[in-house]
Design an enzyme around this catalytic site. Structure first.
Site, mmCIF file in Angstrom:
data_model
loop_
_atom_site.group_PDB
_atom_site.id
_atom_site.type_symbol
_atom_site.label_atom_id
_atom_site.label_comp_id
_atom_site.label_asym_id
_atom_site.label_seq_id
_atom_site.Cartn_x
_atom_site.Cartn_y
_atom_site.Cartn_z
ATOM 1 N N LEU A 167 0.816 -1.211 0.000
ATOM 2 C CA LEU A 167 0.000 0.000 0.000
ATOM 3 C C LEU A 167 0.850 1.261 0.000
ATOM 4 C CD1 LEU A 167 -2.738 1.389 0.189
ATOM 5 C CD2 LEU A 167 -2.737 0.951 2.650
ATOM 6 N N GLU A 168 1.952 1.227 0.726
ATOM 7 C CA GLU A 168 2.753 2.440 0.882
ATOM 8 C C GLU A 168 3.515 2.823 -0.385
ATOM 9 O OE1 GLU A 168 3.132 4.705 3.163
ATOM 10 O OE2 GLU A 168 1.754 3.839 4.626
ATOM 11 N N SER A 169 4.124 1.830 -1.044
ATOM 12 C CA SER A 169 5.052 2.176 -2.127
ATOM 13 C C SER A 169 5.086 1.173 -3.264
ATOM 14 C CB SER A 169 6.465 2.285 -1.550
ATOM 15 O OG SER A 169 6.875 1.014 -1.041
ATOM 16 N N TYR A 213 -7.465 3.738 4.565
ATOM 17 C CA TYR A 213 -6.151 3.099 4.631
ATOM 18 C C TYR A 213 -6.230 1.639 5.071
ATOM 19 C CZ TYR A 213 -1.121 2.738 5.600
ATOM 20 O OH TYR A 213 0.207 2.369 5.609
#
Length: 243
Positions: free
Chosen positions: A111-113, A212
């Site tokens: 999800l982050e990168s 998120y």
């Protein structure tokens, strides 16, 4: 004479029967010992900090919405392939296990990168998307000519320490800890106090933080169900089994 012969024969039969019973008991004990040695370690013994392991496989309307999204595109597969090609996940598993973090958190970079070690959102950088302040607080050097956030090994150790701290702060409620990772722990704590709940799903949060956790849980679901050959659960063999 015949009576004596029958007596000796009867004694011999009883002896063989007794010996057979003894051998059977020994065999059962040996097998039981092997089974006990091979039994996975219990969650308490492994020390994994996870009060509610069912969190990672739960389903609700908000999660299912993103499961449909990620099932239609190839984003999760692309990220998993990048992680596999570069050997990121086994290393992250080892680091996170040392901190007794739930293994599902290994996949937070989905999800982050998308496991891009050079990812740059403008205010956060690297695989774990650290902002400058948090990066420095957790031991990463950030300067004009260098930036440890782009060193995926160093930043993985920092991410493990930060996630462990978030887990402790939110009593190992990983939905809240993840929301704190995204929106900031102080912001989340204020919202929890104002809204009077520790239930992430009841909190009214700003849009990015509101989405998120369901996004991340949806990505895990898609990874497990659609790409099991790329979803490496790794770590010590008992880690996953014990949960």
């Amino acid at each position: 004479m015949q009576d004596a012969h029958r007596s000796r024969r009867s004694a011999f039969v009883r002896f063989r029967t007794f010996r057979g019973v003894i051998l059977l008991v020994v065999l059962v004990l040996v097998l039981a010992g092997c089974r006990s040695r091979s039994r996975p370690t219990t969650p308490k013994a492994t020390g994994i900090h996870d009060n509610r392991p069912q969190v990672w496989t739960q389903s609700n309307a908000r999660i299912r919405k993103f499961v449909r999204v990620y099932s239609r595109n190839h984003h999760v597969r692309i990220c998993l392939e990048r992680a596999q090609d570069n050997g990121y996940v086994p290393y992250i598993h080892r680091v996170f296990y040392k901190h007794r973090l739930p293994p599902e958190l290994v996949y937070l970079p989905l999800l982050e990168s998308c496991f891009d070690t050079k990812a740059d959102s403008g205010h956060a950088r690297g695989m774990w998307q650290f902002v400058q302040g948090t990066a420095r607080e957790y031991g990463l050097r950030v300067g004009k000519s260098f930036d440890d956030r782009l060193n995926w090994r160093k930043s993985t150790h920092s991410a493990a320490r930060y996630l462990k701290w978030l887990g402790e702060r939110f009593n190992y409620n990983w939905e809240l800890a993840l929301a704190g990772y995204n929106g900031g722990p102080n912001y989340l704590a204020r919202q929890m106090k104002q809204q009077g709940t520790w239930n992430y799903w009841e909190l009214n949060l700003r849009e990015e933080t509101y989405k998120y956790v369901p996004k991340f849980l949806a990505m895990l679901e898609v990874a497990r169900q659609r790409y099991p050959d790329l979803y490496y659960e790794g770590g010590p063999r008992f880690w996953i089994a014990a949960r």
